[in-house]
Design a protein around this motif. Structure first.
Motif, PDB file in Angstrom:
ATOM      1  N   GLY A 111     -13.274   0.729 -35.636  1.00  0.00           N
ATOM      2  CA  GLY A 111     -11.946   0.561 -36.222  1.00  0.00           C
ATOM      3  C   GLY A 111     -11.288  -0.738 -35.817  1.00  0.00           C
ATOM      4  N   GLN A 113      -9.318  -4.599 -36.758  1.00  0.00           N
ATOM      5  CA  GLN A 113      -9.890  -5.855 -37.251  1.00  0.00           C
ATOM      6  C   GLN A 113     -11.000  -6.315 -36.306  1.00  0.00           C
ATOM      7  OE1 GLN A 113      -6.332  -8.160 -37.320  1.00  0.00           O
ATOM      8  NE2 GLN A 113      -5.526  -6.963 -39.025  1.00  0.00           N
ATOM      9  N   GLY A 166      -6.073   4.270 -38.260  1.00  0.00           N
ATOM     10  CA  GLY A 166      -4.723   4.676 -38.670  1.00  0.00           C
ATOM     11  C   GLY A 166      -4.775   6.055 -39.312  1.00  0.00           C
ATOM     12  N   SER A 167      -3.608   6.638 -39.492  1.00  0.00           N
ATOM     13  CA  SER A 167      -3.515   8.012 -39.993  1.00  0.00           C
ATOM     14  C   SER A 167      -2.947   7.997 -41.416  1.00  0.00           C
ATOM     15  CB  SER A 167      -2.582   8.785 -39.064  1.00  0.00           C
ATOM     16  OG  SER A 167      -2.634  10.135 -39.343  1.00  0.00           O
ATOM     17  N   ARG A 169      -6.082   8.120 -42.554  1.00  0.00           N
ATOM     18  CA  ARG A 169      -7.438   7.644 -42.863  1.00  0.00           C
ATOM     19  C   ARG A 169      -8.460   8.151 -41.851  1.00  0.00           C
ATOM     20  NH1 ARG A 169      -6.005   2.665 -43.313  1.00  0.00           N
ATOM     21  NH2 ARG A 169      -5.685   2.473 -45.531  1.00  0.00           N
ATOM     22  N   GLY A 191      -3.602   2.978 -33.531  1.00  0.00           N
ATOM     23  CA  GLY A 191      -3.514   1.552 -33.208  1.00  0.00           C
ATOM     24  C   GLY A 191      -3.879   1.205 -31.766  1.00  0.00           C
TER      25      GLY A 191
HETATM   26  N1  UDP Z   1      -7.350  -0.108 -39.838  1.00  0.00           N
HETATM   27  C1  UDP Z   1      -8.726  -0.184 -40.035  1.00  0.00           C
HETATM   28  N2  UDP Z   1      -9.216  -0.040 -41.296  1.00  0.00           N
HETATM   29  C2  UDP Z   1      -8.406   0.166 -42.358  1.00  0.00           C
HETATM   30  C3  UDP Z   1      -7.009   0.267 -42.144  1.00  0.00           C
HETATM   31  C4  UDP Z   1      -6.514   0.141 -40.865  1.00  0.00           C
HETATM   32  O1  UDP Z   1      -9.489  -0.370 -39.088  1.00  0.00           O
HETATM   33  O2  UDP Z   1      -8.930   0.286 -43.473  1.00  0.00           O
HETATM   34  C5  UDP Z   1      -6.849  -0.266 -38.460  1.00  0.00           C
HETATM   35  C6  UDP Z   1      -5.825  -1.367 -38.269  1.00  0.00           C
HETATM   36  O3  UDP Z   1      -6.470  -2.626 -38.169  1.00  0.00           O
HETATM   37  C7  UDP Z   1      -5.182  -0.941 -36.970  1.00  0.00           C
HETATM   38  C8  UDP Z   1      -5.323   0.580 -36.972  1.00  0.00           C
HETATM   39  O4  UDP Z   1      -6.159   0.893 -38.089  1.00  0.00           O
HETATM   40  O5  UDP Z   1      -5.932  -1.425 -35.891  1.00  0.00           O
HETATM   41  C9  UDP Z   1      -4.021   1.326 -37.060  1.00  0.00           C
HETATM   42  O6  UDP Z   1      -3.378   0.954 -38.213  1.00  0.00           O
HETATM   43  P1  UDP Z   1      -1.861   1.358 -38.474  1.00  0.00           P
HETATM   44  O7  UDP Z   1      -1.010   0.728 -37.432  1.00  0.00           O
HETATM   45  O8  UDP Z   1      -1.583   1.066 -39.921  1.00  0.00           O
HETATM   46  O9  UDP Z   1      -1.929   2.949 -38.296  1.00  0.00           O
HETATM   47  P2  UDP Z   1      -1.018   3.971 -37.420  1.00  0.00           P
HETATM   48  O10 UDP Z   1      -1.432   3.789 -35.972  1.00  0.00           O
HETATM   49  O11 UDP Z   1       0.394   3.592 -37.714  1.00  0.00           O
HETATM   50  O12 UDP Z   1      -1.434   5.312 -37.956  1.00  0.00           O
END
Ligand code: UDP
Length: 248
Positions: A111, A113, A166-167, A169, A191
């Motif tokens: 996961g 970047q 991320g959630s 996903r 994250g």
């Molecule tokens: N991310 C990823 N692939 C994707 C979309 C997001 O690896 O297709 C990663 C993004 O780079 C980040 C992490 O998911 O490191 C969390 O993303 P976000 O902050 O949007 O999610 P949250 O923690 O708010 O659920």
């Protein structure tokens, strides 16, 4: 260990501590049972699961649902009289790495970047000497390359997979592929790789201690207000539930 599972507004959460959660993962690594899904539950996810049946089902199927934030803890205390504390996913992951370094099991990082993922893989073994990173892959993998990635994770011999997409996903990914995984446990960590790599900073300790991490984030990024309105809806829903006359 089978923790007590309660429901907050119809969404399950387990009454566990940080220490029990780490023990749980270590036990699953040792036991060789099928792959255990460790998923964080917080107000945002609870409110989303109430209107997203497939997210709710995937939470129900998880092996361990950690109370990720103060909202879940507060709800559990108010609605279920449950004596629990916070188990933030962002703290559970390093705690699992610490245990892995100590006992010798290995982890795979999937996961975020590419540069974030690479940096997290570089930093973790310096923070937890002896930690074995069995493999890593950034989170931008095409759907048709996913089975190849599953193969790579399985071939790596990793015991625990951390997935940072991320959630929701990452929950959808876990639900879809868990049957094909040979790792013993998978944790959705949102994250957290960004935090480990130093790209995103967590709130200073004083905010964390006062359970005001959400407030700190709001101060830093006022545009989150729109996103955080869900916290208000959550609080109101919990209070409404609490005030409902009990039928039993
Ligand atoms: N991310 C990823 N692939 C994707 C979309 C997001 O690896 O297709 C990663 C993004 O780079 C980040 C992490 O998911 O490191 C969390 O993303 P976000 O902050 O949007 O999610 P949250 O923690 O708010 O659920």
């Amino acid at each position: 260990m089978t923790p007590r599972r309660i429901e907050l507004l119809g969404v399950p959460v387990d009454c566990v501590t940080m220490a029990q959660s780490v023990d749980f993962v270590e036990e699953r690594v040792a036991s060789g049972e099928g792959c255990a899904a460790v998923v964080a539950v917080n107000p945002e996810k609870i409110m989303r699961a109430r209107v997203d049946p497939s997210l709710l089902e995937s939470l129900r199927r998880a092996s361990l649902l950690i109370p990720d934030g103060i909202g879940a803890v507060w709800g559990a205390r108010l609605l279920a009289n449950a004596e629990i504390g916070r188990v933030p996913g962002a703290e559970l992951m390093p705690a699992i790495c610490d245990r892995a370094a100590e006992t010798g099991f290995s982890v795979f990082l999937f996961g975020a970047q590419e540069e974030v993922n690479a940096k997290a893989a570089e930093i973790l073994p310096t923070r937890f000497p002896g930690l074995r990173i069995a493999g890593r892959r950034n989170g931008y993998v095409d759907a048709d390359a996913m089975l190849g990635l599953i193969d790579e994770i399985n071939q790596s011999g990793a015991d625990v997979l951390f997935i940072a997409l991320g959630s929701p996903r990452q929950e959808e990914w876990i639900d879809r592929y868990i049957g094909s995984l040979r790792v013993k446990a998978v944790q959705g960590v949102g994250g957290t790789f960004d935090v480990i790599a130093g790209r995103v900073q967590r709130a200073p300790a004083v905010f964390r201690r006062l359970n005001l991490e959400w407030f700190y984030r709001l101060l830093r990024e006022p545009k989150r207000l729109w996103r955080q309105r869900v916290l208000l809806f959550f609080a109101l829903a919990i209070i409404a539930e609490r005030l409902k006359p009990k039928t039993d």
